[in-house]
Design a protein around this motif. Structure first.
Motif, PDB file in Angstrom:
ATOM      1  N   GLY A 172       0.775  -1.226   0.000  1.00 35.65           N
ATOM      2  CA  GLY A 172       0.000   0.000   0.000  1.00 35.65           C
ATOM      3  C   GLY A 172       0.807   1.277   0.000  1.00 35.65           C
ATOM      4  N   ARG A 173       2.140   1.189  -0.086  1.00 38.28           N
ATOM      5  CA  ARG A 173       2.981   2.379  -0.035  1.00 38.28           C
ATOM      6  C   ARG A 173       3.744   2.551  -1.336  1.00 38.28           C
ATOM      7  N   ASP A 174       3.636   3.753  -1.925  1.00 39.08           N
ATOM      8  CA  ASP A 174       4.404   4.061  -3.127  1.00 39.08           C
ATOM      9  C   ASP A 174       5.880   4.170  -2.766  1.00 39.08           C
ATOM     10  N   GLU A 175       6.732   3.593  -3.607  1.00 41.67           N
ATOM     11  CA  GLU A 175       8.172   3.751  -3.446  1.00 41.67           C
ATOM     12  C   GLU A 175       8.696   4.641  -4.565  1.00 41.67           C
ATOM     13  N   ALA A 176       9.847   5.221  -4.345  1.00 44.10           N
ATOM     14  CA  ALA A 176      10.427   6.105  -5.352  1.00 44.10           C
ATOM     15  C   ALA A 176      10.749   5.314  -6.614  1.00 44.10           C
ATOM     16  N   PRO A 177      10.385   5.834  -7.803  1.00 42.01           N
ATOM     17  CA  PRO A 177      10.715   5.135  -9.040  1.00 42.01           C
ATOM     18  C   PRO A 177      12.223   4.906  -9.162  1.00 42.01           C
ATOM     19  N   ARG A 178      12.584   3.753  -9.719  1.00 38.25           N
ATOM     20  CA  ARG A 178      13.988   3.398  -9.892  1.00 38.25           C
ATOM     21  C   ARG A 178      14.360   3.479 -11.358  1.00 38.25           C
ATOM     22  N   HIS A 179      15.554   3.991 -11.617  1.00 35.62           N
ATOM     23  CA  HIS A 179      16.077   4.080 -12.979  1.00 35.62           C
ATOM     24  C   HIS A 179      17.190   3.054 -13.149  1.00 35.62           C
ATOM     25  N   PHE A 180      17.264   2.455 -14.354  1.00 35.28           N
ATOM     26  CA  PHE A 180      18.332   1.512 -14.664  1.00 35.28           C
ATOM     27  C   PHE A 180      19.004   1.931 -15.964  1.00 35.28           C
ATOM     28  N   PRO A 181      20.332   1.977 -15.978  1.00 32.36           N
ATOM     29  CA  PRO A 181      21.041   2.471 -17.164  1.00 32.36           C
ATOM     30  C   PRO A 181      21.028   1.525 -18.349  1.00 32.36           C
ATOM     31  N   THR A 182      20.891   0.205 -18.097  1.00 29.70           N
ATOM     32  CA  THR A 182      20.887  -0.764 -19.199  1.00 29.70           C
ATOM     33  C   THR A 182      19.819  -1.821 -18.940  1.00 29.70           C
TER      34      THR A 182
END
Length: 700
Positions: free
Chosen positions: A34-44
């Motif tokens: 039920g809790r939003d987490e910060a979006p994660r970015h991946f370089p490849t």
């Protein structure tokens, strides 16, 4: 098996190369429990696949059921799979592609070669189209209008149902859905081999611990547009994960039990339900309201000691604010809604702490040392790409990554150099003048805990570990309301029978100093109907009232809370400020503070401040206290804790000349409070007393 605990949405990319956070990059949104987490970015793509595999195994091991959505087609129009791999089973096509698609650590892949080979299997021209140069890959037409006679439908049934305009055949020019599928399906082929993972709607997913589904962010386009500034892809994965997580389990199950006309084509989860998902994505995440009896005292309690009252509040309150994601640069003063995990280490690589010369420690010893210099240098942002041979040195500047072959740096001031060699005296300690990768914060470590109030230094730390956005609590809306016929606006009358309203500006300022959104609810006379209307219309999460909190004929705050069945009149053993009315109004906590300004001020510091902090999503704050010598004498009776207006002078605590609770000037005279214990005490000058500075209450 019903329901999911964790919702993951992946914005995939077919782009070539290592991608920095931005568009055409891979983003992953997560809503867990039920809790939003910060979006994660991946370089490849390799990085993303490795993380996803580890994440799925961890969630399964933890007993959490996970739904993972990907924004590319899971299948092709009917007949394609059989023509390519000899089977209508789309999972056989996934495996066929996994055997042929290559993708190296730098994101260089062979998707156009594989698409060329597939096009040669079909009559006519196509079905794949789009390429970087018009003259390359002769089996792939440059434009979609150049295709002819390949025999494949342009869209799947689910594309038409969802209103998707993109085509699975398009490999180049935005949107490159075709390339995303070619680069994504091999990854799905590998992920579904993890024990407990199933692919919807092709496999029996009902008992799976993790389910892979196809999604399309276009279903919630209005919510994405309303998200405002920032990286669009990051917004869409966060919002769609949120929307899916808010669907009741049976409603989501119903969407997943859709009857697919062409099973090999797959289906977009939520197709035809865009308005519903948009509404769920757009509304802020809010916890359920506090219960009406959350302030109830244990049976038999009459007078409540201060510590007992604080313990009751601490145990029964929880956050009442929603959650939103904001850019780190705009997060000052906000409360973290979840722990901030480092996306990468700080520092990200071993580097030089000084300007000087780097070398392998093993090549040096005691006494004078002379090492030949390699050509080139290492500087911050301009690393040396080669390896420094043992027995050689390189010119290196502060912040530069240590090149291969370098583990030690000698300070420039301790050297002499003619440009061809460098001389210095040994021995030099191994690792001298270097910083280890992650010596500050390692990748994946908790940089800041949930509930942390962000300050300027915290924004530097979050940025250094690669976080562009963080989930924070929405500001607690603290409504402040004054009641009573006797009150008048300051300066509005000279009638000695009227009292100027001092509490409201004081309490509004205190709420704002504590980082909350202070909402002025004005003044209401002793009129129960008017008070009810004002409470009903209050745009606040919690309400502070002053006056009307006792049991008299004109104590309408207490009377209205009694009508709701939530009133608890806390007779607290403290001076000043014994009466404290606590209750709920339409799901909102109400703190009925005393009408006397000095008592209202003390009760707000001791009780309202920590309670508001918890409801805002932060930890329970303890007041800053220090032991100082008394600059006064005082004999106190047992029974109540007392708070004296005080200030520090020459290292001693002086107290205001009068303890009268009507002397508001004493609040301005003071810079803190002296707290005297519940029992009897005699204070003489020089005795240690407990001093609570205003600054420790956030009022400095």
């Amino acid at each position: 098996m019903t329901g999911f605990d964790t919702f993951v949405v992946v914005d995939w990319s077919a782009a070539k190369g290592v991608r920095t956070p931005g568009k055409d990059a891979i983003w992953v949104g997560i809503t867990r429990s039920g809790r939003d987490e910060a979006p994660r970015h991946f370089p490849t793509r390799r990085d993303a696949e490795s993380w996803l595999a580890d994440f799925l195994r961890a969630e399964i091991a933890a007993g959490r059921r996970t739904l993972v959505g990907f924004d590319f087609p899971f299948g092709y129009p009917e007949g394609f799979a059989r023509a390519v791999c000899g089977s209508a089973d789309p999972l056989a096509l996934w495996d066929w592609l996994a055997e042929r698609i290559t993708d190296d650590a730098r994101g260089v892949n062979n998707r156009f070669d594989v698409a060329s080979a597939i096009n040669r299997m079909f009559p006519g021209i196509g079905p794949f189209w789009g390429k970087p140069q018009e003259e390359g890959y002769p089996d792939i037409p440059y434009r979609g209008t150049h295709r002819d006679g390949h025999g494949m439908a342009e869209k799947r049934a689910c594309d038409r149902a969802a209103g998707a305009s993109s085509s699975v055949w398009q490999l180049f020019f935005n949107p490159t859905v075709g390339s995303q599928a070619l680069m994504g399906l091999p990854m799905l082929s590998r992920l579904r081999r993890i024990d407990g993972v199933a692919a919807w709607p092709f496999e029996d997913w009902d008992e799976a611990r993790a389910v892979l589904v196809e999604i399309w962010p276009g279903l919630i386009e209005p919510a994405i547009k309303a998200a405002g500034d920032g990286i669009r892809d990051a917004h869409q994965v966060r919002l769609l994960a949120r929307a899916l997580s808010r669907l009741p389990a049976e409603e989501l199950r119903g969407m997943m039990q859709v009857q697919v006309q062409a099973p090999e084509e797959g289906w977009i989860l939520g197709a035809g339900h865009g308005e519903r998902l948009t509404a769920l994505a757009a509304s802020p995440l809010r916890p359920p309201p506090l219960s009406n009896d959350c302030f109830a005292l244990p049976p038999g309690v009459d007078w409540t000691p201060v510590d007992d009252a604080l313990a009751l509040l601490r145990d029964r309150l929880r956050p009442v604010t929603g959650i939103k994601t904001v850019e780190v640069a705009r997060a000052d003063g906000r409360i973290l809604a979840e722990a901030a995990l480092a996306r990468r280490a700080n520092p990200p690589g071993a580097n030089a702490a000084v300007d000087g010369y780097g070398f392998a420690h093993a090549a040096t010893g005691e006494g004078p040392q002379t090492l030949p210099l390699v050509d080139g240098r290492a500087a911050a942002g301009a690393p040396f790409r080669g390896t420094v041979p043992e027995g050689h040195a390189i010119r290196i500047l502060t912040g530069a990554l240590l090149p291969g072959g370098v583990d030690t740096v000698v300070l420039e001031e301790d050297t002499r150099s003619d440009g061809a060699a460098v001389a210095f005296n040994g021995p030099v300690k191994r690792g001298a003048n270097t910083r280890r990768a992650g010596e500050d914060v390692a990748a994946g470590d908790e940089a800041l805990p949930v509930g942390h109030l962000l300050r300027a230094p915290d924004l530097a730390l979050l940025s250094a570990v690669g976080l562009a956005e963080v989930p924070v609590r929405e500001r607690l809306r603290v409504g402040v309301l004054s009641t009573g016929d006797e009150l008048a606006a300051p300066g509005s009358t000279d009638d000695p029978g009227r009292t100027y309203d001092a509490n409201r500006p004081m309490l509004l300022a205190m709420a704002a100093r504590w980082g909350h959104s202070a909402v002025d609810l004005g003044h209401v006379a002793d009129d129960r109907t008017a008070l009810r209307d004002r409470l009903d219309g209050a745009a606040a999460d919690v309400i502070l009232t002053s006056g009307g909190a006792s049991a008299g004929d004109e104590d309408h705050v207490s009377a209205l809370l009694r009508e709701t069945g939530s009133l608890t009149a806390w007779r607290i053993a403290l001076k000043p400020g014994r009466p404290l009315a606590l209750g709920m109004w339409d799901g909102k906590p109400v703190f009925g503070l005393p009408g006397n300004p000095v008592a209202a001020f003390v009760c707000a510091l001791i009780f309202a401040r920590p309670a508001l902090a918890v409801m805002a999503g932060g930890p329970w704050p303890e007041p800053l206290a220090m032991q100082v010598p008394a600059g006064f004498t005082k004999r106190k009776k047992p029974g109540r804790r007392e708070y004296l207006r005080a200030r520090l002078r020459d290292g001693r605590a002086e107290v205001f000349a009068s303890e009268g609770s009507g002397r508001i000037s004493g609040l301005s005279w003071a810079d803190g409070l002296v707290e005297l214990p519940d029992g009897a005490v005699t204070v003489t000058e020089g005795d240690p007393v407990r001093f609570l500075p205003y600054a420790g209450f956030g009022l400095g």
